[in-house]
Design an enzyme around this catalytic site. Structure first.
Site, PDB file in Angstrom:
ATOM      1  N   LYS A  93     -55.645 -25.871  53.880  1.00  0.00           N
ATOM      2  CA  LYS A  93     -54.172 -25.896  53.958  1.00  0.00           C
ATOM      3  C   LYS A  93     -53.676 -26.986  53.008  1.00  0.00           C
ATOM      4  CE  LYS A  93     -50.614 -24.986  57.435  1.00  0.00           C
ATOM      5  NZ  LYS A  93     -49.999 -23.865  56.750  1.00  0.00           N
ATOM      6  N   GLU A 149     -53.236 -11.960  52.537  1.00  0.00           N
ATOM      7  CA  GLU A 149     -52.327 -12.503  53.559  1.00  0.00           C
ATOM      8  C   GLU A 149     -50.923 -12.613  52.969  1.00  0.00           C
ATOM      9  OE1 GLU A 149     -53.268 -16.600  54.616  1.00  0.00           O
ATOM     10  OE2 GLU A 149     -53.715 -17.089  52.536  1.00  0.00           O
ATOM     11  N   LEU A 184     -55.902 -18.308  54.844  1.00  0.00           N
ATOM     12  CA  LEU A 184     -55.860 -19.403  55.813  1.00  0.00           C
ATOM     13  C   LEU A 184     -56.200 -18.833  57.189  1.00  0.00           C
ATOM     14  CD1 LEU A 184     -55.056 -22.459  56.116  1.00  0.00           C
ATOM     15  CD2 LEU A 184     -52.945 -21.582  57.119  1.00  0.00           C
ATOM     16  N   HIS A 200     -56.889 -37.958  37.137  1.00  0.00           N
ATOM     17  CA  HIS A 200     -57.341 -36.788  37.904  1.00  0.00           C
ATOM     18  C   HIS A 200     -58.489 -37.126  38.860  1.00  0.00           C
ATOM     19  CE1 HIS A 200     -54.789 -34.762  35.117  1.00  0.00           C
ATOM     20  NE2 HIS A 200     -55.168 -33.547  35.460  1.00  0.00           N
ATOM     21  N   TYR A 227     -51.768 -30.333  54.738  1.00  0.00           N
ATOM     22  CA  TYR A 227     -50.649 -30.424  55.671  1.00  0.00           C
ATOM     23  C   TYR A 227     -50.872 -29.522  56.872  1.00  0.00           C
ATOM     24  CZ  TYR A 227     -48.714 -25.870  54.269  1.00  0.00           C
ATOM     25  OH  TYR A 227     -48.531 -24.537  54.057  1.00  0.00           O
ATOM     26  N   ARG A 249     -57.821 -28.128  62.476  1.00  0.00           N
ATOM     27  CA  ARG A 249     -57.720 -27.541  61.131  1.00  0.00           C
ATOM     28  C   ARG A 249     -57.279 -28.593  60.110  1.00  0.00           C
ATOM     29  NH1 ARG A 249     -53.925 -22.370  60.291  1.00  0.00           N
ATOM     30  NH2 ARG A 249     -52.325 -23.983  60.408  1.00  0.00           N
ATOM     31  N   ARG A 299     -52.137 -42.910  37.980  1.00  0.00           N
ATOM     32  CA  ARG A 299     -52.418 -41.483  37.762  1.00  0.00           C
ATOM     33  C   ARG A 299     -53.714 -41.249  36.979  1.00  0.00           C
ATOM     34  NH1 ARG A 299     -51.636 -37.155  34.486  1.00  0.00           N
ATOM     35  NH2 ARG A 299     -51.129 -35.198  35.542  1.00  0.00           N
TER      36      ARG A 299
HETATM   37  N1  DCS Z   1     -51.369 -18.091  55.699  1.00  0.00           N
HETATM   38  C1  DCS Z   1     -50.687 -19.010  54.988  1.00  0.00           C
HETATM   39  C2  DCS Z   1     -50.853 -19.032  53.506  1.00  0.00           C
HETATM   40  C3  DCS Z   1     -49.848 -19.923  55.623  1.00  0.00           C
HETATM   41  O1  DCS Z   1     -49.174 -20.842  54.920  1.00  0.00           O
HETATM   42  C4  DCS Z   1     -49.687 -19.849  57.040  1.00  0.00           C
HETATM   43  C5  DCS Z   1     -48.804 -20.802  57.804  1.00  0.00           C
HETATM   44  C6  DCS Z   1     -50.411 -18.866  57.738  1.00  0.00           C
HETATM   45  C7  DCS Z   1     -51.251 -18.015  57.036  1.00  0.00           C
HETATM   46  C8  DCS Z   1     -50.321 -18.737  59.242  1.00  0.00           C
HETATM   47  O2  DCS Z   1     -50.964 -19.811  59.851  1.00  0.00           O
HETATM   48  P1  DCS Z   1     -50.502 -20.352  61.281  1.00  0.00           P
HETATM   49  O3  DCS Z   1     -50.533 -19.205  62.207  1.00  0.00           O
HETATM   50  O4  DCS Z   1     -51.541 -21.381  61.610  1.00  0.00           O
HETATM   51  O5  DCS Z   1     -49.133 -20.906  61.120  1.00  0.00           O
HETATM   52  N2  DCS Z   1     -47.943 -21.579  57.094  1.00  0.00           N
HETATM   53  C9  DCS Z   1     -47.200 -22.689  57.663  1.00  0.00           C
HETATM   54  C10 DCS Z   1     -46.146 -23.123  56.739  1.00  0.00           C
HETATM   55  O6  DCS Z   1     -46.342 -23.401  55.587  1.00  0.00           O
HETATM   56  N3  DCS Z   1     -45.006 -23.144  57.366  1.00  0.00           N
HETATM   57  O7  DCS Z   1     -45.108 -22.715  58.651  1.00  0.00           O
HETATM   58  C11 DCS Z   1     -46.458 -22.375  58.920  1.00  0.00           C
END
Ligand code: DCS
Length: 284
Positions: free
Chosen positions: A146, A178, A202, A101, A32, A51, A99
């Site tokens: 992501k 993070e 990420l 895997h 996503y 990305r 379904r």
């Molecule tokens: N790390 C994780 C695990 C994230 O889910 C996100 C953003 C970031 C870092 C920051 O990345 P961006 O600067 O590219 O947004 N998560 C998105 C989400 O799930 N909702 O809003 C942003």
């Protein structure tokens, strides 16, 4: 009427439904993106779309259109929904199949959906800073993708929420990785420090804009893992994400950071980040 995108078409949002055997629904088998919209314009759309394709490539889902085609469809969606300030959420799953895997055969088409949502800028929190908590990072070893699989992130965010926090700062043993949905930065002796973009985090688009403005403004940066001890001894701490932009962290658990006020370099980066938004999307 509000619109959504379902497999390349703009349709009535209330008619945008997916099958119960969609692999995103059953396995979280998909990826996503979230793109910020200011003044009806997407901010850093190219980076987010790149990305998105990279995430889908890395789990072997073939991307159903070119980035340009998707971008123009997203522009139509923003226009149709008269979105000024908010986000686009989009996801791509491996599609609908009985379904199992193992991946389905090549004929199964990936399913792309997207919708918009109005979201204000979190101005109060950006001004005052937020409280966070610390938690063990229990996620897998491909946090660079992501992925729709967000259980580890959700458990971390829920813990923060239950403890009255805005975000959970995750650590693997001694190293900070993070946030549950953000990147984490510390400032020590004028140097901005944040985890390198490897498989454990990420590669945030907001993070990369911050690193760019640091470079352009001669603010020294170290992209490397930092420890719990360095976090505790930091002069300033902040997080970044598409929705939260540059967000000062003024408390971690029971401990106040920067005497409970946003620090000067964090403030400076907020200004520089706003300037970037205005350069691309017009006045805020
Ligand atoms: N790390 C994780 C695990 C994230 O889910 C996100 C953003 C970031 C870092 C920051 O990345 P961006 O600067 O590219 O947004 N998560 C998105 C989400 O799930 N909702 O809003 C942003």
């Amino acid at each position: 009427m509000t619109f959504a995108i379902l497999n390349g078409k703009l349709i009535n949002r209330s008619e945008a439904k997916v099958d119960i055997e969609d692999r995103g629904y059953q396995f979280g088998d998909g990826v996503y993106e979230v793109i910020r919209v200011y003044n009806g314009k997407m901010f850093t759309a190219k980076e987010h779309l790149e990305r998105f394709v990279k995430s889908s490539d890395s789990i072997g889902i073939s991307f159903p259109s070119t980035q340009e085609q998707l971008k123009s469809l997203l522009e139509k969606l923003i226009h149709k929904n008269k979105l000024q300030l908010g986000i686009i959420y989009m996801q791509l799953t491996r599609g609908v199949a009985p379904r199992n895997h193992a991946f389905p055969s090549e004929e199964v088409m990936p399913a792309l959906t997207a919708y918009t949502k109005e979201i204000a800028r979190p101005v109060e929190n950006m001004k005052n800073g937020v409280k966070t908590i610390l938690t063990e990072d229990i996620r897998w070893l491909r946090c660079d993708i992501k992925s729709l699989n967000l259980l580890g992130n959700l458990l971390a965010k829920q813990k923060a929420t239950e403890e009255g926090g805005y975000e959970a700062i995750q650590h693997r043993a001694e190293n900070i990785t993070e946030g549950s949905s953000s990147n984490i930065f510390i400032v020590k002796n004028g140097v901005v420090i944040t985890h390198e973009s490897d498989n454990l985090i990420l590669k945030g688009i907001t993070k990369d804009v911050i690193l760019k403005v640091c470079f352009e403004n001669n603010i020294p940066v170290e992209e490397r893992a930092f420890t719990l001890e360095e976090l505790a001894g930091a002069d300033e701490v902040f997080l970044s994400s598409t929705v939260s932009e540059v967000m000062p962290i003024v408390q971690i658990g029971d401990k106040k950071v920067t005497e409970g006020l946003p620090g000067p370099i964090t403030r400076k980066l907020q200004e520089l980040f706003e300037q970037e938004i205005e350069n691309h999307c017009g006045n805020l």
